[in-house]
Design an enzyme around this catalytic site. Structure first.
Site, short mmCIF file in Angstrom:
data_model
loop_
_atom_site.label_atom_id
_atom_site.label_comp_id
_atom_site.label_asym_id
_atom_site.label_seq_id
_atom_site.Cartn_x
_atom_site.Cartn_y
_atom_site.Cartn_z
N ARG A 145 38.99 59.27 -57.15
CA ARG A 145 37.83 58.68 -56.49
C ARG A 145 37.26 57.55 -57.34
O ARG A 145 37.53 57.45 -58.55
CB ARG A 145 36.74 59.74 -56.29
CG ARG A 145 37.17 60.94 -55.45
CD ARG A 145 36.04 61.96 -55.37
NE ARG A 145 36.38 63.11 -54.55
CZ ARG A 145 36.90 64.25 -55.01
NH1 ARG A 145 37.16 64.38 -56.30
NH2 ARG A 145 37.16 65.25 -54.18
N LYS A 169 34.12 66.17 -58.44
CA LYS A 169 32.82 66.62 -57.96
C LYS A 169 32.42 67.93 -58.65
O LYS A 169 33.26 68.78 -58.89
CB LYS A 169 32.86 66.81 -56.43
CG LYS A 169 33.00 65.51 -55.66
CD LYS A 169 32.99 65.75 -54.17
CE LYS A 169 33.06 64.44 -53.40
NZ LYS A 169 33.06 64.66 -51.93
N HIS A 236 38.24 54.01 -51.63
CA HIS A 236 38.56 55.23 -50.90
C HIS A 236 39.75 55.03 -49.97
O HIS A 236 40.49 55.97 -49.68
CB HIS A 236 37.34 55.73 -50.12
CG HIS A 236 37.21 57.22 -50.14
ND1 HIS A 236 36.96 57.94 -51.29
CD2 HIS A 236 37.33 58.14 -49.15
CE1 HIS A 236 36.91 59.22 -51.01
NE2 HIS A 236 37.15 59.38 -49.72
N ARG A 239 42.68 55.81 -51.93
CA ARG A 239 42.82 57.27 -52.05
C ARG A 239 43.49 57.82 -50.78
O ARG A 239 44.40 58.65 -50.86
CB ARG A 239 41.44 57.89 -52.27
CG ARG A 239 41.42 59.42 -52.37
CD ARG A 239 40.01 59.85 -52.79
NE ARG A 239 39.73 61.25 -52.55
CZ ARG A 239 40.02 62.24 -53.39
NH1 ARG A 239 40.66 61.96 -54.52
NH2 ARG A 239 39.70 63.49 -53.12
N HIS A 262 40.50 68.51 -53.81
CA HIS A 262 39.74 69.07 -52.70
C HIS A 262 39.45 70.55 -52.96
O HIS A 262 40.28 71.27 -53.51
CB HIS A 262 40.52 68.94 -51.39
CG HIS A 262 40.50 67.55 -50.84
ND1 HIS A 262 41.43 67.09 -49.92
CD2 HIS A 262 39.66 66.51 -51.07
CE1 HIS A 262 41.16 65.83 -49.62
NE2 HIS A 262 40.10 65.46 -50.29
N TYR A 271 44.81 64.30 -43.24
CA TYR A 271 45.90 63.36 -43.46
C TYR A 271 47.12 63.68 -42.59
O TYR A 271 47.95 62.81 -42.34
CB TYR A 271 46.30 63.34 -44.94
CG TYR A 271 45.19 62.84 -45.82
CD1 TYR A 271 44.83 61.50 -45.81
CD2 TYR A 271 44.46 63.72 -46.63
CE1 TYR A 271 43.78 61.04 -46.58
CE2 TYR A 271 43.42 63.27 -47.40
CZ TYR A 271 43.08 61.92 -47.38
OH TYR A 271 42.04 61.47 -48.13
#
Length: 290
Positions: A145, A169, A236, A239, A262, A271
């Site tokens: 990211r 994150k 992004h 990504r 994730h 995706y």
């Protein structure tokens, strides 16, 4: 009652200005509709068919389904508030159902365009050119990211092992493999990078300061503009491109989930839609009965 509800949002829920404005707009529109269509000036007295009628009118006007769903959510919150206050005996929003919305597929750059991007003559051989190439190859070659790129430090690199340590994150740590060519590029970048005593941050500006998000966004936009007509030209997108290209070449979905950091597989499954679209296109072009 709308004023009472807005005060509740302001002083008890401490909702943001944007949230309050959205509720106010939606409920004002609803109130105007009731007055015009039913000569009813008290929204709390609206019956279920009146709510459904308003939703239908919005659909007939061609409003986006996601926008209509937001207005339905505003009604639910408003009438839920009235029910808790015993201002109404039954909640008329129970008959409303959210509209189906088209899933927005993540934008990605085609493989041929990415090959064009990384041609030898795209980037200069000085610090700025190698730094820019490093930014682009890191984003596309590891799927990290924007925030993860900006916070990368030199000691997060393990070039002999061809891995980088990434803090995602909620500071969740993961180790991401990189290609030999990217490892070599990072080594080249480090030889050109001016040593700074006050920072261990990996990517620096021309003046030796740590890069910031807008700097990276501008850099990505500049180079992607030369190879794609996508309206989105952001970190992004790279990504998304990383994940889509992996999937198109047969990578396991669970492996992609771990690479992207994730929390669950549902976030990665979006995706698969891009790959399914590619399969449909192949089928239509190649199958005799397509």
């Amino acid at each position: 009652m709308i004023t009472l509800f807005i005060d509740f949002l302001k002083f008890e829920k401490r909702a943001s200005v944007h949230t309050i404005k959205s509720y106010q707009t939606d409920l004002d529109q609803f109130q105007k509709y009731l007055l015009f269509q039913y000569e009813l000036d008290k929204p709390q007295e609206a019956k279920a068919p009146m709510l459904r009628s308003w939703v239908v009118s919005l659909m007939e006007e061609g409003m986006n389904p996601s926008s209509i769903n937001r207005k339905i959510a505003s009604l639910r919150t408003f009438f839920g508030f009235l029910k808790r206050k015993n201002a109404i005996s039954q909640d008329p929003t129970k008959i409303l159902s959210a509209l189906k919305t088209r899933k927005k597929l993540p934008a990605f750059v085609e493989e041929k365009s990415m090959e064009m991007l990384f041609q030898p003559d795209t980037f200069t051989e000085d610090f700025e050119g190698v730094r820019d190439r490093t930014i682009m190859e890191l984003l596309y070659g590891s799927g990290i990211r924007l925030a993860e790129l900006v916070s990368l430090e030199i000691n997060d690199l393990n070039l002999p092992a061809r891995t980088i340590r990434v803090f995602g994150k909620r500071s969740k740590e993961r180790v991401v493999p990189i290609s030999t060519s990217l490892a070599n590029l990072l080594f080249q970048y480090l030889t050109l990078r001016a040593p700074e005593e006050d920072t261990n941050v990996l990517i620096l500006t021309n003046s030796g300061k740590a890069v910031y998000p807008v700097f990276v966004q501008r850099t990505v936009g500049k180079y992607l503009s030369a190879v794609t007509t996508l309206s989105q030209k952001s970190p992004h997108v790279l990504r998304h491109t990383y994940a889509t290209h992996l999937l198109n070449r047969g990578a396991d979905l669970n492996a992609i989930k771990e690479l992207l950091g994730h929390a669950n597989l549902a976030a990665t499954q979006i995706y698969t839609h891009n790959s399914i679209e590619k399969l449909k296109k192949t089928h239509q072009q190649a199958h005799p009965k397509a």
